[in-house]
Design a protein around this motif. Structure first.
Motif, PDB file in Angstrom:
ATOM      1  N   VAL A 151      -8.871   3.450  -2.118  1.00  0.00           N
ATOM      2  CA  VAL A 151      -8.257   4.508  -1.330  1.00  0.00           C
ATOM      3  C   VAL A 151      -9.004   4.557  -0.004  1.00  0.00           C
ATOM      4  N   ARG A 152      -8.266   4.722   1.074  1.00  0.00           N
ATOM      5  CA  ARG A 152      -8.891   4.825   2.394  1.00  0.00           C
ATOM      6  C   ARG A 152      -8.257   5.992   3.152  1.00  0.00           C
ATOM      7  N   ASP A 153      -9.090   6.770   3.805  1.00  0.00           N
ATOM      8  CA  ASP A 153      -8.601   7.881   4.623  1.00  0.00           C
ATOM      9  C   ASP A 153      -8.051   7.341   5.930  1.00  0.00           C
ATOM     10  N   LEU A 154      -6.973   7.937   6.423  1.00  0.00           N
ATOM     11  CA  LEU A 154      -6.329   7.473   7.662  1.00  0.00           C
ATOM     12  C   LEU A 154      -6.622   8.416   8.823  1.00  0.00           C
ATOM     13  N   GLY A 155      -7.845   8.925   8.862  1.00  0.00           N
ATOM     14  CA  GLY A 155      -8.225   9.832   9.943  1.00  0.00           C
ATOM     15  C   GLY A 155      -7.667  11.224   9.761  1.00  0.00           C
ATOM     16  N   PRO A 198       0.820  -1.212   0.000  1.00  0.00           N
ATOM     17  CA  PRO A 198       0.000   0.000   0.000  1.00  0.00           C
ATOM     18  C   PRO A 198       0.857   1.266   0.000  1.00  0.00           C
ATOM     19  N   LEU A 199       0.372   2.300  -0.678  1.00  0.00           N
ATOM     20  CA  LEU A 199       1.059   3.591  -0.729  1.00  0.00           C
ATOM     21  C   LEU A 199       0.431   4.539   0.286  1.00  0.00           C
ATOM     22  N   VAL A 200       1.232   4.971   1.245  1.00  0.00           N
ATOM     23  CA  VAL A 200       0.753   5.953   2.216  1.00  0.00           C
ATOM     24  C   VAL A 200       1.035   7.349   1.674  1.00  0.00           C
ATOM     25  N   VAL A 201       0.016   8.195   1.738  1.00  0.00           N
ATOM     26  CA  VAL A 201       0.111   9.573   1.266  1.00  0.00           C
ATOM     27  C   VAL A 201       0.052  10.504   2.467  1.00  0.00           C
ATOM     28  N   GLY A 202       0.987  11.464   2.535  1.00  0.00           N
ATOM     29  CA  GLY A 202       0.967  12.397   3.658  1.00  0.00           C
ATOM     30  C   GLY A 202       2.137  13.354   3.610  1.00  0.00           C
ATOM     31  N   ARG A 203       2.293  14.148   4.688  1.00  0.00           N
ATOM     32  CA  ARG A 203       3.379  15.125   4.735  1.00  0.00           C
ATOM     33  C   ARG A 203       4.679  14.542   5.263  1.00  0.00           C
ATOM     34  N   LEU A 204       4.630  13.421   5.954  1.00  0.00           N
ATOM     35  CA  LEU A 204       5.843  12.864   6.547  1.00  0.00           C
ATOM     36  C   LEU A 204       6.814  12.392   5.468  1.00  0.00           C
ATOM     37  N   PRO A 205       8.119  12.599   5.675  1.00  0.00           N
ATOM     38  CA  PRO A 205       9.119  12.181   4.676  1.00  0.00           C
ATOM     39  C   PRO A 205       9.095  10.692   4.383  1.00  0.00           C
ATOM     40  N   ILE A 228       4.269   8.663  -0.832  1.00  0.00           N
ATOM     41  CA  ILE A 228       4.027   9.892  -1.581  1.00  0.00           C
ATOM     42  C   ILE A 228       3.970  11.031  -0.584  1.00  0.00           C
ATOM     43  N   THR A 229       4.998  11.856  -0.579  1.00  0.00           N
ATOM     44  CA  THR A 229       5.088  12.979   0.351  1.00  0.00           C
ATOM     45  C   THR A 229       4.604  14.246  -0.326  1.00  0.00           C
ATOM     46  N   LEU A 230       3.581  14.888   0.264  1.00  0.00           N
ATOM     47  CA  LEU A 230       2.992  16.088  -0.321  1.00  0.00           C
ATOM     48  C   LEU A 230       3.331  17.310   0.534  1.00  0.00           C
ATOM     49  N   SER A 231       3.830  18.343  -0.098  1.00  0.00           N
ATOM     50  CA  SER A 231       4.122  19.600   0.582  1.00  0.00           C
ATOM     51  C   SER A 231       2.869  20.473   0.545  1.00  0.00           C
ATOM     52  N   ASP A 232       1.870  20.042   1.275  1.00  0.00           N
ATOM     53  CA  ASP A 232       0.560  20.694   1.261  1.00  0.00           C
ATOM     54  C   ASP A 232       0.099  20.802   2.707  1.00  0.00           C
ATOM     55  N   HIS A 233      -0.082  22.031   3.199  1.00  0.00           N
ATOM     56  CA  HIS A 233      -0.453  22.225   4.606  1.00  0.00           C
ATOM     57  C   HIS A 233      -1.851  21.702   4.925  1.00  0.00           C
ATOM     58  N   ASN A 234      -2.645  21.443   3.893  1.00  0.00           N
ATOM     59  CA  ASN A 234      -3.975  20.884   4.117  1.00  0.00           C
ATOM     60  C   ASN A 234      -3.962  19.358   4.171  1.00  0.00           C
ATOM     61  N   VAL A 235      -2.784  18.780   4.011  1.00  0.00           N
ATOM     62  CA  VAL A 235      -2.618  17.327   4.074  1.00  0.00           C
ATOM     63  C   VAL A 235      -2.075  16.938   5.442  1.00  0.00           C
ATOM     64  N   SER A 236      -2.637  15.897   6.035  1.00  0.00           N
ATOM     65  CA  SER A 236      -2.162  15.417   7.330  1.00  0.00           C
ATOM     66  C   SER A 236      -0.844  14.668   7.188  1.00  0.00           C
ATOM     67  N   ARG A 237      -0.188  14.429   8.322  1.00  0.00           N
ATOM     68  CA  ARG A 237       1.114  13.751   8.275  1.00  0.00           C
ATOM     69  C   ARG A 237       0.992  12.372   7.643  1.00  0.00           C
TER      70      ARG A 237
END
Length: 252
Positions: free
Chosen positions: A212-216, A178-185, A189-198
């Protein structure tokens, strides 16, 4: 694979083909439409640079036409009724022609693969795994001649191909992990978006398809403008938003 980006709004068998063999007349109309799209893409991206700088007698558009022909000639119907086509292409060229293409080799491989994906979408073809195109030097080929070896290559997920197309145009294949999407390095997939959670969301391959599933996350995950709850099955062309970042899901 780890990607960083910034936000923005079966039965088939391997077969080898040489030069000069045309396709069946019954496929001519669909192929004409696909070829026109392919030719426009290659001419826009690589043909101009290649023509100015290369002495090779093989043009990129010839390679693209052969890749498309391999897909048409090698298509088979699987048990689900899908038309399955090769997804791995090895192009063998005379060493002189191969050397002439080295300068544009990376972009040429990328564009040939994208042209194959586009043609597959237009024709309703399906791949068993990610599309790949490789160029090889072959002493057995005469100057101006080449051979395309095509293969059916299973992807890690075992359910076909799922890809996220990022705002930058980069493509991220969804494999067995699975691909985790978030701000953490450490996110895939690391997104530089302040509206995205870690750790915002997760995209995964399941026996029933890609989900796709949201992680809270704080701001939630949306598909085609609607906020999701739990696992949401993705369909070809779906637009998934993580915060202010929009990506497109493609399936073949």
């Amino acid at each position: 694979m780890r990607l960083r980006t910034s936000p923005t709004a079966i039965r088939g068998a391997d077969r080898r083909h040489g030069d000069g063999v045309g396709s069946a007349a019954s496929d001519s109309l669909g192929r004409t439409v696909g070829l026109q799209s392919l030719e426009r893409r290659l001419e826009r991206i690589v043909e101009g640079v290649f023509t100015r700088r290369s002495s090779s007698s093989v043009r990129p558009i010839e390679l693209g036409r052969r890749v498309v022909r391999e897909m048409d000639d090698q298509r088979n119907v699987d048990v689900k009724g899908r038309r399955i086509v090769p997804n791995a292409f090895d192009i063998r060229l005379n060493p002189r022609d191969h050397q002439a293409m080295i300068e544009i080799g990376e972009i040429l491989r990328t564009e040939l693969a994208e042209a194959a994906r586009e043609y597959a979408r237009e024709e309703g073809y399906h791949f068993l795994g990610p599309v790949s195109v490789d160029l090889h030097a072959d002493e057995g080929q005469k100057p101006g001649r080449f051979v395309v070896d095509s293969h059916l290559r299973q992807g890690d997920s075992g359910i076909g191909v799922g890809t996220l197309v990022m705002p930058s145009g980069d493509r991220v294949d969804i494999g067995g992990t699975p691909l985790v999407v978030g701000r953490l390095p450490e996110c895939a997939i690391t997104l530089s978006d302040h509206n995205v959670s870690r750790r915002h969301a997760e995209v995964a391959a399941t026996p029933n398809g890609f989900v796709v599933r949201d992680l809270g996350s704080t701001n939630g995950t949306m598909v085609n403008g609607a906020r999701i709850n739990g696992d949401h099955r993705l369909r070809d062309g779906d637009i998934v938003s993580f915060g202010s970042t929009y990506v497109r899901f493609e399936s073949s």
